[in-house]
Design a protein around this motif. Structure first.
Motif, mmCIF file in Angstrom:
data_model
loop_
_atom_site.group_PDB
_atom_site.id
_atom_site.type_symbol
_atom_site.label_atom_id
_atom_site.label_comp_id
_atom_site.label_asym_id
_atom_site.label_seq_id
_atom_site.Cartn_x
_atom_site.Cartn_y
_atom_site.Cartn_z
ATOM 1 N N ILE A 308 49.503 9.645 -58.725
ATOM 2 C CA ILE A 308 50.680 10.046 -58.569
ATOM 3 C C ILE A 308 49.971 12.083 -57.996
ATOM 4 O O ILE A 308 51.217 12.296 -56.683
ATOM 5 C CB ILE A 308 51.397 10.805 -59.561
ATOM 6 N N GLN A 309 49.398 12.118 -58.371
ATOM 7 C CA GLN A 309 48.503 13.902 -57.603
ATOM 8 C C GLN A 309 48.420 13.342 -56.644
ATOM 9 O O GLN A 309 48.480 14.590 -55.518
ATOM 10 C CB GLN A 309 47.622 14.147 -58.987
ATOM 11 N N ALA A 317 58.601 17.504 -55.377
ATOM 12 C CA ALA A 317 58.611 16.014 -55.021
ATOM 13 C C ALA A 317 58.603 15.073 -55.392
ATOM 14 O O ALA A 317 59.259 14.124 -55.819
ATOM 15 C CB ALA A 317 57.366 15.822 -53.926
ATOM 16 N N PHE A 318 57.910 14.598 -57.230
ATOM 17 C CA PHE A 318 57.256 14.370 -58.073
ATOM 18 C C PHE A 318 58.540 13.917 -58.362
ATOM 19 O O PHE A 318 59.669 12.809 -58.991
ATOM 20 C CB PHE A 318 56.233 14.615 -58.555
ATOM 21 N N ASN A 323 63.684 10.633 -60.009
ATOM 22 C CA ASN A 323 65.126 10.029 -59.683
ATOM 23 C C ASN A 323 65.551 8.790 -59.189
ATOM 24 O O ASN A 323 66.399 8.004 -59.444
ATOM 25 C CB ASN A 323 66.129 11.033 -58.429
ATOM 26 N N PHE A 324 65.284 8.606 -57.672
ATOM 27 C CA PHE A 324 65.027 7.286 -57.115
ATOM 28 C C PHE A 324 64.337 5.776 -58.149
ATOM 29 O O PHE A 324 65.293 5.527 -57.897
ATOM 30 C CB PHE A 324 64.282 7.476 -55.981
ATOM 31 N N GLY A 325 63.072 5.985 -58.182
ATOM 32 C CA GLY A 325 62.900 5.096 -59.384
ATOM 33 C C GLY A 325 63.783 5.256 -60.124
ATOM 34 O O GLY A 325 63.477 4.239 -61.136
ATOM 35 N N LEU A 326 64.328 6.299 -61.353
ATOM 36 C CA LEU A 326 65.211 5.946 -62.317
ATOM 37 C C LEU A 326 66.251 4.704 -61.837
ATOM 38 O O LEU A 326 67.121 4.639 -62.506
ATOM 39 C CB LEU A 326 65.443 7.179 -63.012
ATOM 40 N N LEU A 411 71.028 15.827 -58.765
ATOM 41 C CA LEU A 411 69.961 17.192 -58.284
ATOM 42 C C LEU A 411 70.118 18.027 -58.802
ATOM 43 O O LEU A 411 68.641 18.677 -58.613
ATOM 44 C CB LEU A 411 70.177 16.939 -56.320
ATOM 45 N N LEU A 412 71.011 19.120 -59.029
ATOM 46 C CA LEU A 412 71.150 20.054 -59.082
ATOM 47 C C LEU A 412 70.581 19.510 -60.438
ATOM 48 O O LEU A 412 70.022 20.916 -61.353
ATOM 49 C CB LEU A 412 72.759 20.469 -59.320
ATOM 50 N N ILE A 413 70.727 18.877 -61.566
ATOM 51 C CA ILE A 413 70.348 19.101 -62.462
ATOM 52 C C ILE A 413 68.739 19.018 -63.119
ATOM 53 O O ILE A 413 67.882 19.699 -63.947
ATOM 54 C CB ILE A 413 70.739 17.927 -64.165
ATOM 55 N N THR A 414 68.908 18.468 -61.917
ATOM 56 C CA THR A 414 66.489 18.325 -61.610
ATOM 57 C C THR A 414 66.227 19.574 -61.533
ATOM 58 O O THR A 414 65.317 20.018 -61.984
ATOM 59 C CB THR A 414 67.046 17.110 -60.721
#
Length: 425
Positions: A308-309, A317-318, A323-326, A411-414
């Protein structure tokens, strides 16, 4: 031999073998190929029993099943309608609060749609809201309470994180951190409802104090449940297992002996059904933690982080990729299975990026609750389709606008961790 055993596990997965057997088979094959004694599997299952947090899981689940079998849903909706019907968008707020409160108490998104759907959908339409909006709101609201205590997903996240011995995750911190995100989700959907239905002729219900007090008297015993949980959490006098025991006993007394919605003859069946669910979770949790040990021995989290790094150069970006994966995982996996399987992989990587484990838990559950109604296979979509006798395509079009509203909150939470961790710190 090694290849044939691996293929056997894969074939079992394709043929629909129970999840715990697939994880256990994968762990067993992995340990055997790594020449590690297979006694590590029963040892890991035994190690799970040392976690005192596990006591809370069956107790809260039993309390939730009792409430779902009672007439709690009817009383909550009636009280909300009497107290909030005079507000603009009052019926929307009633639906959101009723669903969030019921999901908070029962721990099940689908249970909320089944229990409250027959009450809320006709009530919203009779109040003047469009059929599409009402359908989307009830389906979407079913998972809103998963961030509120006593949230079973947050308890399970804390158990998994603590068993990994890499992060000090307090369940009480998770409960406190979930308040603001849950409130933001409720308020954002209420505001969206006011805006989207602004052209509809929505009559308001006059406020009648006498009716509110009457409904309050009927619901008073059940309204005390969150006060018991929050009082125990915020006072510091009780640990989570104590709170779970008191809550389960209290719910048993009020539903069987005060309201008499549940007879003593029904208790063995309700207890058996609730413990089937808990047993399934614990079985998956035990074998998944054994599988996690295998991944650690093989240095898989470190390799995942290196990969990932090498491809994602920033924390932000991570988080976006996470978020997308979850969201995808939430659509195809039950939240409990996802927590048990995915958290051991994600948590070490997230901590390498400097993400607070409590913040990660809130991000995880917030995404998974949206995954419940993410097309094409979100669980709530199919439950609502069956409950309301509507096509899946109708559910897609009804829920997608609300999904985007909640995604903006996620997104705000993230990206604003201080807002999530404000009260924790």
């Amino acid at each position: 031999m090694k290849i044939s055993l691996t293929l056997l596990v894969l074939v079992a997965a394709v043929l629909g073998a129970p999840l715990f057997t697939i994880i256990l088979g994968g762990a067993g094959v992995g340990f055997w190929m790594s020449e590690i004694d297979l006694m590590v599997l029963p040892i890991e299952l035994y190690r799970l029993t040392e976690n005192t947090l596990l006591i809370a899981l069956p107790l809260f689940t039993f309390a939730g099943y009792l409430l779902s079998e009672s007439k709690t849903a009817d009383r909550l909706v009636n009280l909300s309608q009497a107290a909030l019907g005079w507000l603009p968008g009052g019926m929307v707020l009633i639906s959101l609060l009723g669903c969030a409160f019921f999901t908070m108490l029962t721990g099940g998104s689908g249970v909320t749609i089944v229990a409250l759907g027959a009450l809320l959908l006709p009530a919203l339409k009779q109040s003047g809201y469009s059929d599409k909006f009402a359908l989307g709101l009830v389906t979407t609201s079913g998972s809103l309470g998963l961030l509120l205590p006593p949230a079973l997903p947050l308890i399970l996240y804390g158990i998994v994180a603590q068993q990994m011995d890499i992060a000090d995750v307090d369940i009480q911190d998770l409960f406190i951190a979930g308040f603001i995100p849950a409130l933001l989700m409720i308020v954002s959907l209420w505001v969206y409802g006011l805006w989207s239905q602004r052209n509809e002729n929505i009559p308001l219900t006059p406020f009648r104090l006498k009716l509110v007090l009457a409904e309050l008297r009927l619901s008073a015993w059940e309204l005390a449940i969150p006060l018991i949980v929050l009082g125990g959490l915020l006072s510091g006098w009780l640990v989570i297992s104590d709170i779970a025991a008191i809550t389960a006993l209290y719910v048993l007394i009020i539903e069987v002996f005060v309201y008499r919605d549940i007879s003593i003859k029904q208790l063995p069946k309700i207890a058996a059904e609730s413990m089937k669910m808990v047993g399934g979770i614990l079985l998956i949790l035990g074998v998944a933690l054994a599988f996690t040990n295998l991944l650690v021995d093989l240095e898989v989290p470190a390799k995942v982080f290196e990969f990932i790094q090498a491809n994602i150069d920033s924390r932000w970006a991570f988080l976006l990729c996470l978020n997308f994966g979850l969201l995808i995982l939430g659509a195809i996996l039950d939240i409990f299975a996802a927590l048990i399987i995915i958290v051991p992989l994600i948590l070490p990587v997230a901590m390498e990026y400097g993400i607070d484990p409590v913040h990660l838990g809130i991000i995880f559950v917030a995404n998974m609750q949206i995954g419940y109604f993410t097309p094409p296979v979100g669980m709530n979509l199919f439950i609502a389709s069956y409950r309301f006798k509507r096509s899946i395509s109708e559910l897609y079009t009804a829920t997608i606008p609300m999904m985007f509203v909640l995604l903006s909150v996620v997104l705000l939470i993230t990206y604003w961790p201080d807002m999530v961790l404000m009260f924790v710190r």
